[in-house]
Every structure is written in C-alpha cells, then in structure tokens.
Design a protein around this motif. Structure first.
Motif, PDB file in Angstrom:
ATOM      1  N   PRO A   1       0.754  -1.257   0.060  1.00  0.00           N
ATOM      2  CA  PRO A   1       0.001   0.056   0.149  1.00  0.00           C
ATOM      3  C   PRO A   1       0.893   1.193  -0.038  1.00  0.00           C
ATOM      4  O   PRO A   1       0.303   2.391  -0.606  1.00  0.00           O
ATOM      5  CB  PRO A   1      -0.765  -0.131   1.264  1.00  0.00           C
ATOM      6  N   GLU A   2       2.022   1.094   0.609  1.00  0.00           N
ATOM      7  CA  GLU A   2       2.684   2.549   0.711  1.00  0.00           C
ATOM      8  C   GLU A   2       3.200   2.941  -0.726  1.00  0.00           C
ATOM      9  O   GLU A   2       3.351   3.924  -0.801  1.00  0.00           O
ATOM     10  CB  GLU A   2       4.232   2.277   1.311  1.00  0.00           C
ATOM     11  N   ARG A   3       3.445   1.839  -1.765  1.00  0.00           N
ATOM     12  CA  ARG A   3       3.747   2.441  -3.000  1.00  0.00           C
ATOM     13  C   ARG A   3       2.910   3.330  -3.784  1.00  0.00           C
ATOM     14  O   ARG A   3       3.183   3.844  -4.734  1.00  0.00           O
ATOM     15  CB  ARG A   3       4.262   1.167  -3.924  1.00  0.00           C
ATOM     16  N   LEU A   4       1.700   2.941  -3.402  1.00  0.00           N
ATOM     17  CA  LEU A   4       0.566   3.709  -4.176  1.00  0.00           C
ATOM     18  C   LEU A   4       0.714   5.401  -3.920  1.00  0.00           C
ATOM     19  O   LEU A   4       0.461   5.967  -4.671  1.00  0.00           O
ATOM     20  CB  LEU A   4      -0.828   3.281  -3.740  1.00  0.00           C
ATOM     21  N   HIS A   5       0.909   5.438  -2.529  1.00  0.00           N
ATOM     22  CA  HIS A   5       1.097   6.907  -2.239  1.00  0.00           C
ATOM     23  C   HIS A   5       2.156   7.622  -2.938  1.00  0.00           C
ATOM     24  O   HIS A   5       2.250   8.672  -3.090  1.00  0.00           O
ATOM     25  CB  HIS A   5       1.384   6.861  -0.622  1.00  0.00           C
ATOM     26  N   THR A   6       3.312   6.620  -2.996  1.00  0.00           N
ATOM     27  CA  THR A   6       4.636   7.351  -3.603  1.00  0.00           C
ATOM     28  C   THR A   6       4.426   7.514  -5.064  1.00  0.00           C
ATOM     29  O   THR A   6       4.679   8.540  -5.631  1.00  0.00           O
ATOM     30  CB  THR A   6       5.767   6.343  -3.567  1.00  0.00           C
ATOM     31  N   LEU A   7       3.561   6.617  -5.871  1.00  0.00           N
ATOM     32  CA  LEU A   7       3.163   6.747  -7.262  1.00  0.00           C
ATOM     33  C   LEU A   7       2.307   8.264  -7.383  1.00  0.00           C
ATOM     34  O   LEU A   7       2.461   8.754  -8.239  1.00  0.00           O
ATOM     35  CB  LEU A   7       2.459   5.633  -7.595  1.00  0.00           C
ATOM     36  N   SER A   8       1.556   8.280  -6.445  1.00  0.00           N
ATOM     37  CA  SER A   8       0.434   9.423  -6.669  1.00  0.00           C
ATOM     38  C   SER A   8       1.280  10.753  -6.231  1.00  0.00           C
ATOM     39  O   SER A   8       0.737  11.721  -6.765  1.00  0.00           O
ATOM     40  CB  SER A   8      -0.895   9.187  -5.730  1.00  0.00           C
ATOM     41  N   LEU A   9       2.283  10.728  -5.441  1.00  0.00           N
ATOM     42  CA  LEU A   9       2.990  11.788  -4.934  1.00  0.00           C
ATOM     43  C   LEU A   9       3.852  12.227  -6.180  1.00  0.00           C
ATOM     44  O   LEU A   9       3.869  13.389  -6.497  1.00  0.00           O
ATOM     45  CB  LEU A   9       3.710  11.655  -3.702  1.00  0.00           C
ATOM     46  N   ALA A  10       4.338  11.137  -6.812  1.00  0.00           N
ATOM     47  CA  ALA A  10       5.229  11.527  -8.101  1.00  0.00           C
ATOM     48  C   ALA A  10       4.378  12.177  -9.044  1.00  0.00           C
ATOM     49  O   ALA A  10       4.918  13.215  -9.681  1.00  0.00           O
ATOM     50  CB  ALA A  10       5.674  10.204  -8.484  1.00  0.00           C
ATOM     51  N   ASP A  11       3.012  11.857  -9.174  1.00  0.00           N
ATOM     52  CA  ASP A  11       2.241  12.462 -10.174  1.00  0.00           C
ATOM     53  C   ASP A  11       2.253  14.082  -9.674  1.00  0.00           C
ATOM     54  O   ASP A  11       1.995  14.899 -10.751  1.00  0.00           O
ATOM     55  CB  ASP A  11       0.650  12.166  -9.946  1.00  0.00           C
ATOM     56  N   ALA A  12       1.966  14.331  -8.569  1.00  0.00           N
ATOM     57  CA  ALA A  12       1.630  15.618  -8.267  1.00  0.00           C
ATOM     58  C   ALA A  12       2.610  16.461  -8.484  1.00  0.00           C
ATOM     59  O   ALA A  12       2.564  17.811  -8.519  1.00  0.00           O
ATOM     60  CB  ALA A  12       1.190  15.733  -6.655  1.00  0.00           C
TER      61      ALA A  12
END
Ligand code: C2E
Ligand code: MG
Ligand code: MG
Ligand code: MG
Length: 285
Positions: A273-284
């Motif tokens: 689950p932590e990885r999803l957050h990293t991916l979405s932060l990378a978007d931002a």
C-alpha cells in the motif's frame, strides 16, 4: 485395457487427481485458521487515468501467505473460500483493510486529502449475503471513509445470475454513493440491455479484449470491439476501465479509443500500500 492392468489400473490416471484433491482438501481445512492467524494480506494495483497518467486509486487484490506453500494467489483459494462460505468473513476483512488503507492514503499529505479511491472485489456469495449492506455501512463508518471513495467490483457473470435480493443489495450500495464496476466485462453472456437496469457506473473490460493492442499494428477486430464497447458505455454514462495494460503502445491506443482508466503491469504490478502513495505523490510533482 484398464481391466488388464489389474490392481494398479487407477494409479497413474488418478495420481495427479489425488494430489490435487489432497492439496485442495488441506487448503480448505486450514482456510478458517488462516484468517484468524492473519495469513492474508492485500496488494494494491494502481488505477491510472489515461488522459493524463495520474493515479486515481487502486484495486485491492488478496493474497495468502501460507506457512508451507508460500504466497498463494486468489485463483488458488478464492474458489475454495467461495464454496465453503469463508469468503464472507474473508471478504469482510478485505473490505475493512482496504477501507482503512484508502482512508490513510486520503489523509496523507499534511491533511490535504488526495482523492484516491479503492476498488474491492465482491464474490457472488458476498453479494447474496443479507448482511452485505449493513456491514459495508459499518466498515465505511469505522474507517471514516466516504462511500464515494469505494468501488465494488462484481463480475459480469455474477450479475447476470443475480436474483432480486442481490440486485437490491447493489441498488442500496449505489444509493449510499458506492460505485459499482462490472468486472471481466465482455466474458459473459452479452445481452447488453441489462446494463440499463443495473446501478453500474464502470465497465472493466476484460484483458482478453485489450491483448490485441499490445503490439502495433493492433488486431483490427479487437480495436473494433473496444471502440464499440466504449461508445456504448459512454452513451449509457458509464466509464471504461481497461485491464491488463502491459505496453506503452497499448496504453496509447486505448487512450485514443476513448478508454477512461487503465490498470496493468505497464504502470505497476500489484504491490504494498505504501507504494501507491509514492506513485500518486510522483504525479503531483
Ligand atoms: P480481477 O479482479 O480481474 O483482477 C485482475 C487480475 O489481473 C489480478 O490477478 C491482477 O494481478 C492481474 N493483472 C493486473 N495487471 C495485469 C497485466 O498487465 N497483465 C496480466 N497478465 N495480469 C494482470 P490476481 O491478483 O491473481 O487476481 C485474480 C482474481 O482473483 C481477480 O481478478 C479477482 O476476481 C479475484 N480476487 C482478488 N482479490 C479478491 C478478493 O479480495 N475477493 C474476491 N472475491 N476476489 C478476489
Ligand atoms: Mg477485479
Ligand atoms: Mg477484472
Ligand atoms: Mg479479469
């Protein structure tokens, strides 16, 4: 021939069968304890908006860390859980975990809620279960998660076979604000008129239809089928998610065909689950 082989006649033909039966039996016997012992875990696979490549959320995919056999995929134990009834408590656990997880994604970034959503698969027995709606309300309440952050995926085949009670459950969930997606769309009996009567907001086009777009030039028949489904879906105000996107060419093509959301190894394999957050932060950024 079998007769002539005498007492050993079943040995070869049935050896595999026995091994499978024993494996199935032993997995079935230890399923209930596995839930108590915390042997299940969930991986999350990102759902990506094709228009701009941003992460919109993730699908929760359950795994079993078996003490002897290692990590087992859902295809190895969901059918067993389904036939023994354990799917109801297991599915409830998946929903609890996923709701809690989605809440924590949304609460991250210094309280600025990122509108990440979570998709959870619902099996036919869960859909039939009289406690489904009340359980879902309680789980969302406990997690502090808005119903609109949850999408429940029901397979096309489960929905085609649904009776009045099951359809009522879906309508009640939809009325709460939960999204309903039709999973593995295109693999069932395709009397599309039933789409008008169902509280569905998303079609998840089965991987078998997007496979033809993995290479350029794409399979022209698959292209026509996807085009047709997208146009039907959009006419009915449904969004289209595509599964099994493995290449960039495939993603480009599906975007040009008007598909809304994509999921697949090209973006990310299912992961923690932590990885999803990293991916979405990378978007931002
Ligand atoms: P599904 O809901 O259609 O989930 C998509 C499956 O495709 C997942 O397999 C995922 O890992 C796989 N996949 C994703 N991207 C790609 C890709 O690019 N290429 C290929 N070849 N495969 C891809 P998985 O995790 O093995 O799950 C299999 C099925 O098990 C799911 O199919 C779903 O029907 C069921 N399942 C998973 N978790 C649960 C659960 O919590 N409850 C219930 N009832 N069923 C579940
Ligand atoms: Mg699914
Ligand atoms: Mg699917
Ligand atoms: Mg599928």
């Amino acid at each position: 021939r079998a007769k002539a082989a005498g007492g050993n006649r079943y040995e070869h033909a049935d050896a595999d069968c026995d091994a499978r039966a024993i494996a199935r039996h032993s997995l079935t016997t230890c399923l209930p304890a596995a839930l108590d012992h915390g042997e299940f875990f969930i991986e999350y696979q990102p759902l990506v908006r094709l228009a701009d490549g941003t992460v919109r959320g993730a699908e929760a995919l359950v795994r079993w860390l078996h003490p002897v056999h290692g990590v087992l995929g859902p295809d190895q134990f969901i059918p067993l859980a389904e036939s023994t009834g354990l799917i109801v408590p297991l599915g409830r656990w998946v929903l609890e975990e996923s709701a809690r997880q989605a809440r924590s994604w949304r609460a991250a970034e210094g309280g600025e809620p990122a509108p990440l959503r979570v998709n959870v698969n619902l099996s036919p027995s869960q859909l039939r279960h009289p406690g489904l709606v009340a359980d879902t309300v309680a789980i969302l309440g406990n997690a502090g998660l808005d119903p609109s952050a949850l999408c429940l995926e029901v397979t096309e085949n489960a929905l085609i076979g649904a009776d009045e009670d099951e359809l009522r459950h879906l309508r009640q969930l939809a009325d709460l604000g939960v999204d309903i997606a039709l999973d593995d769309f295109g693999t069932g009996y395709s009397n599309l008129s039933y789409l008008r009567r169902l509280p569905v907001s998303t079609l998840k086009l089965d991987r078998s239809f997007t496979r033809g777009m993995q290479r350029a030039p794409a399979d022209p028949v698959d292209v026509k089928i996807v085009e047709g489904i997208v146009s039907l879906a959009h006419t009915l105000d449904l969004s289209v998610t595509v599964e099994g996107v493995e290449t960039g060419a495939q993603a480009d093509h599906l975007r040009l065909l008007g598909c809304d959301t994509a999921q697949g190894w090209y973006y990310a394999r299912p992961g923690p689950p932590e990885r999803l957050h990293t991916l979405s932060l990378a978007d931002a950024s």
